[in-house]
Scaffold this motif. Structure first.
Motif, PDB file in Angstrom:
ATOM      1  N   THR A   1       0.813  -1.221   0.000  1.00  0.00           N
ATOM      2  CA  THR A   1       0.000   0.000   0.000  1.00  0.00           C
ATOM      3  C   THR A   1       0.842   1.264   0.000  1.00  0.00           C
ATOM      4  OG1 THR A   1      -0.127   0.067   2.422  1.00  0.00           O
ATOM      5  CG2 THR A   1      -1.853  -1.177   1.261  1.00  0.00           C
ATOM      6  N   GLY A   2       2.062   1.200   0.532  1.00  0.00           N
ATOM      7  CA  GLY A   2       2.874   2.402   0.689  1.00  0.00           C
ATOM      8  C   GLY A   2       2.382   3.310   1.796  1.00  0.00           C
ATOM      9  N   ASP A   3       1.460   2.834   2.617  1.00  0.00           N
ATOM     10  CA  ASP A   3       0.852   3.614   3.701  1.00  0.00           C
ATOM     11  C   ASP A   3       1.678   3.420   4.967  1.00  0.00           C
ATOM     12  OD1 ASP A   3      -0.693   4.650   5.764  1.00  0.00           O
ATOM     13  OD2 ASP A   3      -2.566   3.744   5.078  1.00  0.00           O
ATOM     14  N   LEU A   4       2.458   4.433   5.331  1.00  0.00           N
ATOM     15  CA  LEU A   4       3.366   4.287   6.463  1.00  0.00           C
ATOM     16  C   LEU A   4       2.632   4.258   7.799  1.00  0.00           C
ATOM     17  CD1 LEU A   4       6.353   6.494   5.286  1.00  0.00           C
ATOM     18  CD2 LEU A   4       6.073   4.018   5.115  1.00  0.00           C
ATOM     19  N   GLN A   5       1.472   4.886   7.890  1.00  0.00           N
ATOM     20  CA  GLN A   5       0.681   4.767   9.112  1.00  0.00           C
ATOM     21  C   GLN A   5       0.212   3.333   9.298  1.00  0.00           C
ATOM     22  OE1 GLN A   5       0.307   6.639  11.654  1.00  0.00           O
ATOM     23  NE2 GLN A   5      -1.192   5.346  12.694  1.00  0.00           N
ATOM     24  N   ARG A   6      -0.167   2.698   8.213  1.00  0.00           N
ATOM     25  CA  ARG A   6      -0.546   1.283   8.279  1.00  0.00           C
ATOM     26  C   ARG A   6       0.655   0.427   8.708  1.00  0.00           C
ATOM     27  NH1 ARG A   6      -4.147  -2.651   5.994  1.00  0.00           N
ATOM     28  NH2 ARG A   6      -2.991  -4.496   5.343  1.00  0.00           N
ATOM     29  N   VAL A   7       1.823   0.741   8.184  1.00  0.00           N
ATOM     30  CA  VAL A   7       3.038   0.030   8.585  1.00  0.00           C
ATOM     31  C   VAL A   7       3.242   0.130  10.093  1.00  0.00           C
ATOM     32  CG1 VAL A   7       5.567   0.062   8.436  1.00  0.00           C
ATOM     33  CG2 VAL A   7       4.187   0.235   6.345  1.00  0.00           C
TER      34      VAL A   7
END
Length: 293
Positions: free
Chosen positions: A164-170
């Motif tokens: 996803t490239g979503d760092l908050q998700r990471v």
């Protein structure tokens, strides 16, 4: 745990679209010499959607044979059919794969409890380390953080490739998943940030073209040399972008052909790189350090 730069390799084909064993051997040898830490075979970049069952498993077996145990081999074995994913995963285990990568079921858009049941069933059926694969831009299906956290408690579900490239998700995945659950970046543009946040590596398209640089980014992070990792990552930004000019793996295959590693083959409905992109990609290739085999 499998760590580092894991190249999501293309599937070499000749001009008529038949699998190219010689090109595959050259490609694997290239990665072994360039320091790639692992190979992902028959994934999205490997055109798994266009391979029949026998081609799929034969490809995994050939990569395992070429690697000869030097680095791990992860086999893409996901499907939107739980039964088919079971069959592919069992066959990949028998072919010698070290782990399986299981994409979220596409097209069907199952609810989260259906996704949990799907991956749990495969994990129970096939005793091999299994890595989830979340790429909603392609599948229109997203594993929620909560579902991943639940699945991370199943013993042989060992990690997730998140594209996803979503760092908050990471951050949430690192925080909520079971201890030791591995997080792999599936988006090259955010791979460094993902590793700095606790990811153990990346499953990379860019590593097809610049395997040594991608491996060196991971090694720099591992030893705490963030400055070097950032410098290397900045040099690859233009390549990350160039590989997305048309649907993956069109640009990657064209560049590998220019490098003399594979033949000029790709399968419909994908087509060879459009002429208007050739000059730009050649400029990108010429600017890369040590890009030649």
């Amino acid at each position: 745990m499998i760590r580092g730069s894991i190249a999501a390799i293309v599937t070499p084909m000749n001009a008529s679209g038949e699998l190219d064993d010689e090109g595959l051997a050259r490609l694997v040898d290239f990665h072994l010499r360039q320091g790639t830490h692992g190979l992902l075979v028959a994934g999205t970049t490997g055109e798994s959607a266009t391979l029949d069952f026998h081609e799929h498993i034969g490809l995994i077996r050939r990569v395992v044979d070429c690697v000869q145990g030097e680095i791990p081999v992860i086999a893409g074995t996901g499907s939107n059919c739980t039964r088919e994913a079971n069959e592919l995963s069992l066959a990949a285990k028998q072919a010698g794969a070290d782990a399986c990568l299981l994409i979220t079921p596409y097209y069907l858009r199952p609810p989260q409890h259906g996704l949990y049941a799907h991956f749990e069933a495969i994990a129970r059926a096939v005793d091999i380390p299994q890595i989830l694969y979340n790429v909603p831009a392609r599948t229109c299906c997203e594993l929620s953080v909560e579902t991943v956290a639940r699945l991370s408690r199943i013993a042989n579900i060992v990690g997730i490739k998140d594209a996803t490239g979503d760092l908050q998700r990471v951050r949430l995945l690192v925080e909520r998943c079971a201890p030791g659950f591995a997080l792999y970046a599936g988006d090259d543009r955010s791979a460094l940030d993902t590793m700095l946040l606790g990811g153990v590596g990346c499953m990379s398209v860019t590593a097809n073209i610049a395997p040594r640089a991608m491996a060196e980014i991971y090694e720099a992070v591992r030893r705490g040399d963030v400055r070097t990792a950032m410098k290397l990552d900045n040099r690859l930004r233009v390549l990350h972008a160039a590989l997305a000019v048309q649907s993956n793996p069109i640009a990657a295959k064209w560049l590998l052909h220019q490098m003399g590693l594979i033949g000029p083959g790709i399968r419909l409905p994908l087509t060879w790189l459009s002429d208007e992109h050739h000059a730009v990609l050649l400029d990108v290739l010429s600017s890369l350090p040590s890009h030649t085999p």
